[in-house]
Scaffold this active site. Sequence first.
Site, PDB file in Angstrom:
ATOM      1  CB  SER A  51      53.658  27.359   5.712  1.00 13.11           C
ATOM      2  OG  SER A  51      52.642  27.367   4.729  1.00 13.11           O
ATOM      3  CG  HIS A  90      54.009  25.658   0.565  1.00 11.10           C
ATOM      4  ND1 HIS A  90      54.454  24.489   1.107  1.00 11.10           N
ATOM      5  CD2 HIS A  90      53.507  26.372   1.598  1.00 11.10           C
ATOM      6  CE1 HIS A  90      54.226  24.485   2.410  1.00 11.10           C
ATOM      7  NE2 HIS A  90      53.644  25.621   2.731  1.00 11.10           N
ATOM      8  CG  ASP A 115      56.313  22.164   0.355  1.00 12.95           C
ATOM      9  OD1 ASP A 115      56.795  22.603   1.407  1.00 12.95           O
ATOM     10  OD2 ASP A 115      55.520  22.812  -0.355  1.00 12.95           O
TER      11      ASP A 115
END
Length: 173
Positions: A51, A90, A115
Site C-alpha cells: 500500500s 501510511h 483510510d
Amino acid sequence: MFPQLSGAHLRQSLTQALNFCLVLTTAFMFWKGLSVVTDSPSPIVVVLSGSMEPAFQRGDILFLWNREARVKVGDIVVYNVKGRDIPIVHRVVRNHVSSKNQLLLTKGDNNAMDDVDLYAYKQYYLDREKEVIGAVKGYVPWVGYVTILLSENLWAKYALLAGMGFLAMVQRE
C-alpha cells in the site's frame, strides 16, 4: 538406559543453556532500550503490504521515532487500529490540531482512497497520542522478508527453531 552425565559434560550443557539465555536476554534488553529511546512500543516494524509503494516495498524494515509532539502532513506514520494487531504504515494527508490533541487522516500512497474504512467503527480520524506508534525516520529494504516468511509459513518457523536449537546443543566452546 540413559548414559551417566559426567561432571564436565553437565557443566558444558549448563554453559550452553546459559549462553542461549544470555542471547535471548540481550535481544530483549536491546528491544526495550530502543523502545525507551524512541518512545515507541514497537520501534522497528516490517512493511507487510504494497500500500505504500513506491515509497516502501513489502519486506522493508522501518525505524520509528515517537518523540515529536506533532506530525506534519506528508509524514509517514505507523498506527494500530483498535481490535487489530497489525501495524499499518501510511502517509498523513490531513490533520486537525487543537490545544489538547492532534487528529490525523492517513492514506497509503498506492491506495485510491483514504483510510477511514480501516479505522474503527464510526471513527474518522486517528488520535495522534493514542493510536500512532511512531513516524518513520529510516528504513532498510528487503531485510524484513525473513519475518514475513516466518509468519506466513509455519514450517519455516519450526525449521528455524529446530536448527537453532540443534546448533546450540552441538556447539562446543
